[in-house]
Design a protein around this motif. Structure first.
Motif, PDB file in Angstrom:
ATOM      1  N   SER A  59       0.857  -1.188   0.000  1.00  0.00           N
ATOM      2  CA  SER A  59       0.000   0.000   0.000  1.00  0.00           C
ATOM      3  C   SER A  59       0.890   1.233   0.000  1.00  0.00           C
ATOM      4  O   SER A  59       2.095   1.132   0.280  1.00  0.00           O
ATOM      5  CB  SER A  59      -0.915   0.001   1.228  1.00  0.00           C
ATOM      6  N   PRO A  60       0.353   2.419  -0.322  1.00  0.00           N
ATOM      7  CA  PRO A  60       1.188   3.633  -0.373  1.00  0.00           C
ATOM      8  C   PRO A  60       1.964   3.900   0.911  1.00  0.00           C
ATOM      9  O   PRO A  60       3.132   4.271   0.858  1.00  0.00           O
ATOM     10  CB  PRO A  60       0.160   4.738  -0.641  1.00  0.00           C
ATOM     11  N   MET A  61       1.327   3.702   2.069  1.00  0.00           N
ATOM     12  CA  MET A  61       1.997   3.993   3.335  1.00  0.00           C
ATOM     13  C   MET A  61       3.277   3.164   3.481  1.00  0.00           C
ATOM     14  O   MET A  61       4.334   3.689   3.860  1.00  0.00           O
ATOM     15  CB  MET A  61       1.064   3.698   4.515  1.00  0.00           C
ATOM     16  N   TYR A  62       3.203   1.885   3.165  1.00  0.00           N
ATOM     17  CA  TYR A  62       4.368   1.014   3.311  1.00  0.00           C
ATOM     18  C   TYR A  62       5.360   1.180   2.160  1.00  0.00           C
ATOM     19  O   TYR A  62       6.554   0.922   2.327  1.00  0.00           O
ATOM     20  CB  TYR A  62       3.917  -0.440   3.458  1.00  0.00           C
ATOM     21  N   PHE A  63       4.863   1.625   1.011  1.00  0.00           N
ATOM     22  CA  PHE A  63       5.768   1.966  -0.098  1.00  0.00           C
ATOM     23  C   PHE A  63       6.691   3.112   0.321  1.00  0.00           C
ATOM     24  O   PHE A  63       7.903   3.057   0.110  1.00  0.00           O
ATOM     25  CB  PHE A  63       4.941   2.361  -1.327  1.00  0.00           C
ATOM     26  N   PHE A  64       6.118   4.131   0.948  1.00  0.00           N
ATOM     27  CA  PHE A  64       6.918   5.259   1.436  1.00  0.00           C
ATOM     28  C   PHE A  64       7.842   4.825   2.573  1.00  0.00           C
ATOM     29  O   PHE A  64       8.981   5.280   2.662  1.00  0.00           O
ATOM     30  CB  PHE A  64       6.015   6.400   1.894  1.00  0.00           C
ATOM     31  N   LEU A  65       7.349   3.939   3.437  1.00  0.00           N
ATOM     32  CA  LEU A  65       8.170   3.459   4.551  1.00  0.00           C
ATOM     33  C   LEU A  65       9.375   2.661   4.043  1.00  0.00           C
ATOM     34  O   LEU A  65      10.485   2.801   4.571  1.00  0.00           O
ATOM     35  CB  LEU A  65       7.326   2.591   5.491  1.00  0.00           C
ATOM     36  N   ALA A  66       9.170   1.842   3.002  1.00  0.00           N
ATOM     37  CA  ALA A  66      10.282   1.082   2.420  1.00  0.00           C
ATOM     38  C   ALA A  66      11.332   2.029   1.845  1.00  0.00           C
ATOM     39  O   ALA A  66      12.538   1.803   1.993  1.00  0.00           O
ATOM     40  CB  ALA A  66       9.761   0.136   1.339  1.00  0.00           C
ATOM     41  N   ASN A  67      10.870   3.103   1.207  1.00  0.00           N
ATOM     42  CA  ASN A  67      11.801   4.098   0.673  1.00  0.00           C
ATOM     43  C   ASN A  67      12.552   4.818   1.783  1.00  0.00           C
ATOM     44  O   ASN A  67      13.745   5.103   1.653  1.00  0.00           O
ATOM     45  CB  ASN A  67      11.040   5.100  -0.200  1.00  0.00           C
ATOM     46  N   LEU A  68      11.841   5.118   2.885  1.00  0.00           N
ATOM     47  CA  LEU A  68      12.497   5.756   4.035  1.00  0.00           C
ATOM     48  C   LEU A  68      13.573   4.839   4.612  1.00  0.00           C
ATOM     49  O   LEU A  68      14.679   5.300   4.945  1.00  0.00           O
ATOM     50  CB  LEU A  68      11.456   6.096   5.110  1.00  0.00           C
ATOM     51  N   SER A  69      13.289   3.551   4.703  1.00  0.00           N
ATOM     52  CA  SER A  69      14.272   2.593   5.226  1.00  0.00           C
ATOM     53  C   SER A  69      15.482   2.502   4.302  1.00  0.00           C
ATOM     54  O   SER A  69      16.628   2.411   4.770  1.00  0.00           O
ATOM     55  CB  SER A  69      13.626   1.214   5.382  1.00  0.00           C
ATOM     56  N   PHE A  70      15.235   2.533   2.990  1.00  0.00           N
ATOM     57  CA  PHE A  70      16.348   2.498   2.035  1.00  0.00           C
ATOM     58  C   PHE A  70      17.233   3.736   2.187  1.00  0.00           C
ATOM     59  O   PHE A  70      18.468   3.644   2.195  1.00  0.00           O
ATOM     60  CB  PHE A  70      15.795   2.419   0.603  1.00  0.00           C
ATOM     61  N   ILE A  71      16.606   4.898   2.333  1.00  0.00           N
ATOM     62  CA  ILE A  71      17.368   6.145   2.510  1.00  0.00           C
ATOM     63  C   ILE A  71      18.155   6.104   3.820  1.00  0.00           C
ATOM     64  O   ILE A  71      19.297   6.566   3.885  1.00  0.00           O
ATOM     65  CB  ILE A  71      16.423   7.361   2.457  1.00  0.00           C
ATOM     66  N   ASP A  72      17.559   5.543   4.867  1.00  0.00           N
ATOM     67  CA  ASP A  72      18.261   5.431   6.154  1.00  0.00           C
ATOM     68  C   ASP A  72      19.490   4.527   6.045  1.00  0.00           C
ATOM     69  O   ASP A  72      20.524   4.790   6.671  1.00  0.00           O
ATOM     70  CB  ASP A  72      17.313   4.917   7.237  1.00  0.00           C
ATOM     71  N   ILE A  73      19.384   3.450   5.259  1.00  0.00           N
ATOM     72  CA  ILE A  73      20.543   2.574   5.026  1.00  0.00           C
ATOM     73  C   ILE A  73      21.648   3.360   4.321  1.00  0.00           C
ATOM     74  O   ILE A  73      22.822   3.297   4.705  1.00  0.00           O
ATOM     75  CB  ILE A  73      20.135   1.335   4.197  1.00  0.00           C
ATOM     76  N   CYS A  74      21.265   4.104   3.285  1.00  0.00           N
ATOM     77  CA  CYS A  74      22.242   4.926   2.546  1.00  0.00           C
ATOM     78  C   CYS A  74      22.842   5.999   3.454  1.00  0.00           C
ATOM     79  O   CYS A  74      24.043   6.288   3.385  1.00  0.00           O
ATOM     80  CB  CYS A  74      21.577   5.577   1.337  1.00  0.00           C
ATOM     81  N   PHE A  75      22.005   6.600   4.292  1.00  0.00           N
ATOM     82  CA  PHE A  75      22.432   7.618   5.250  1.00  0.00           C
ATOM     83  C   PHE A  75      23.567   7.078   6.124  1.00  0.00           C
ATOM     84  O   PHE A  75      24.612   7.710   6.300  1.00  0.00           O
ATOM     85  CB  PHE A  75      21.241   7.983   6.141  1.00  0.00           C
ATOM     86  N   THR A  76      23.338   5.887   6.669  1.00  0.00           N
ATOM     87  CA  THR A  76      24.312   5.274   7.559  1.00  0.00           C
ATOM     88  C   THR A  76      25.617   4.952   6.836  1.00  0.00           C
ATOM     89  O   THR A  76      26.709   5.200   7.352  1.00  0.00           O
ATOM     90  CB  THR A  76      23.725   3.990   8.182  1.00  0.00           C
ATOM     91  N   THR A  77      25.515   4.390   5.625  1.00  0.00           N
ATOM     92  CA  THR A  77      26.720   3.988   4.891  1.00  0.00           C
ATOM     93  C   THR A  77      27.493   5.184   4.346  1.00  0.00           C
ATOM     94  O   THR A  77      28.662   5.040   3.988  1.00  0.00           O
ATOM     95  CB  THR A  77      26.354   3.050   3.723  1.00  0.00           C
ATOM     96  N   THR A  78      26.875   6.366   4.295  1.00  0.00           N
ATOM     97  CA  THR A  78      27.578   7.558   3.815  1.00  0.00           C
ATOM     98  C   THR A  78      28.599   8.065   4.823  1.00  0.00           C
ATOM     99  O   THR A  78      29.662   8.565   4.447  1.00  0.00           O
ATOM    100  CB  THR A  78      26.563   8.678   3.496  1.00  0.00           C
ATOM    101  N   THR A  79      28.296   7.947   6.116  1.00  0.00           N
ATOM    102  CA  THR A  79      29.161   8.548   7.135  1.00  0.00           C
ATOM    103  C   THR A  79      29.812   7.546   8.084  1.00  0.00           C
ATOM    104  O   THR A  79      30.974   7.701   8.450  1.00  0.00           O
ATOM    105  CB  THR A  79      28.348   9.551   7.984  1.00  0.00           C
ATOM    106  N   VAL A  80      29.088   6.506   8.484  1.00  0.00           N
ATOM    107  CA  VAL A  80      29.569   5.643   9.568  1.00  0.00           C
ATOM    108  C   VAL A  80      30.809   4.813   9.198  1.00  0.00           C
ATOM    109  O   VAL A  80      31.744   4.744  10.006  1.00  0.00           O
ATOM    110  CB  VAL A  80      28.424   4.736  10.089  1.00  0.00           C
ATOM    111  N   PRO A  81      30.891   4.165   8.016  1.00  0.00           N
ATOM    112  CA  PRO A  81      32.105   3.385   7.717  1.00  0.00           C
ATOM    113  C   PRO A  81      33.385   4.220   7.775  1.00  0.00           C
ATOM    114  O   PRO A  81      34.392   3.780   8.340  1.00  0.00           O
ATOM    115  CB  PRO A  81      31.841   2.866   6.289  1.00  0.00           C
ATOM    116  N   LYS A  82      33.356   5.426   7.213  1.00  0.00           N
ATOM    117  CA  LYS A  82      34.534   6.302   7.253  1.00  0.00           C
ATOM    118  C   LYS A  82      34.842   6.725   8.686  1.00  0.00           C
ATOM    119  O   LYS A  82      36.005   6.805   9.094  1.00  0.00           O
ATOM    120  CB  LYS A  82      34.283   7.525   6.365  1.00  0.00           C
TER     121      LYS A  82
END
Length: 276
Positions: A19-42
């Motif tokens: 459904s739209p609500m969970y479609f947006f939530l999946a995208n938010l989770s994907f962005i959060d994964i990218c967010f973490t990998t942008t700064t934390v490994p370095k």
């Protein structure tokens, strides 16, 4: 990363969550994964290193992705607020107003805008001259600490942060406030107290995420220069780059029965395959 990945997999694997609500939530989770990998490994590599350094190209790359993801998070929270507004204020038109084409548009358009804003920030930054003192008082390459190392005039950069950056942050924020004002008005018109609580409780997870995200963003980027503190900025940055992406899965899974059911179903299926 594991928490956010589990949410994405649960939404993909469970047809009840398509459904739209969970479609947006999946995208938010994907962005959060990218967010973490942008700064934390370095950051983890720098903790282990005796002389933590980053190249100018590497710094620009990290800044590009960081600014891109902050803006995307911002737009996506506004899209999720619109989803809640339509679901509560116009439930009979929900399927028409949030059809797959419009949902895709609400995700793709922020990617385009955020890319443009990030590229414009970097195009202004590369023309600056930097002093011999190049120690960044931060754990990643953020715009404000980098600008403070410049020897040339940064007035245009600061105006751009306040103008374009402020617009990108505050227009979605105002949209979220307006959405919840209309939702509140609709909920208050419901005669039953139990139904009022049940209706508004569907927004609790989103409101918690919005409060976390905007509270730290305002604390870092929109306080006056006289109130600037490198230590305060680092603490706030840790909160919205590490703590918020970690908390979002807890906020959405613990307060959502459908998500908890989907996660249990998915994990029990995986454990069956493993035991087999």
């Amino acid at each position: 990363m594991v928490e956010n990945l589990l949410i994405i997999l649960a939404i993909i694997s469970d047809t009840h969550l398509h459904s739209p609500m969970y479609f947006f939530l999946a995208n938010l989770s994907f962005i959060d994964i990218c967010f973490t990998t942008t700064t934390v490994p370095k950051m983890l590599a720098d903790i282990q290193s005796q002389s933590p350094t980053i190249s100018f190209a590497g710094c620009l790359t990290q800044m590009y992705f960081f600014m891109l993801l902050v803006d995307l998070d911002n737009f996506l929270l506004a899209a999720m607020a619109y989803d809640r507004y339509v679901a509560i204020c116009h439930p009979l038109q929900y399927a028409a107003l949030l059809n797959p084409k419009r949902c895709a548009l609400l995700v793709v358009t922020p990617w385009v805008i955020s890319n443009l804003v990030s590229v414009l920030h970097l195009s202004l930054l590369i023309h600056l001259t930097f002093c011999d003192q190049r120690a960044i008082p931060h754990f990643f390459c953020d715009l404000e600490p980098i600008l403070r190392l410049a020897c040339s005039d940064t007035q245009i950069n600061n105006l751009f942060i306040l103008g374009i950056g402020g617009t990108v942050i505050f227009i979605p924020f105002i949209f979220i406030l307006l959405s919840y004002t209309l939702i509140g008005s609709t909920v208050l018109s419901v005669p039953s107290t139990k139904r009022k609580w049940k209706t508004f409780s569907t927004c609790g997870s989103h409101l918690s995420t919005v409060s976390l995200f905007y509270g730290f963003i305002v604390g870092v980027y929109f306080l006056p220069s006289s109130a600037y503190s490198a230590e305060r900025e680092k603490v706030a940055a840790i909160m919205y780059t590490i703590v918020t992406p970690m908390m979002n899965p807890f906020i959405y899974s613990l307060r959502n029965k459908d998500m908890k059911r989907a996660l249990r179903r998915m994990l029990s299926r995986k454990s069956f395959f493993w035991s087999w």
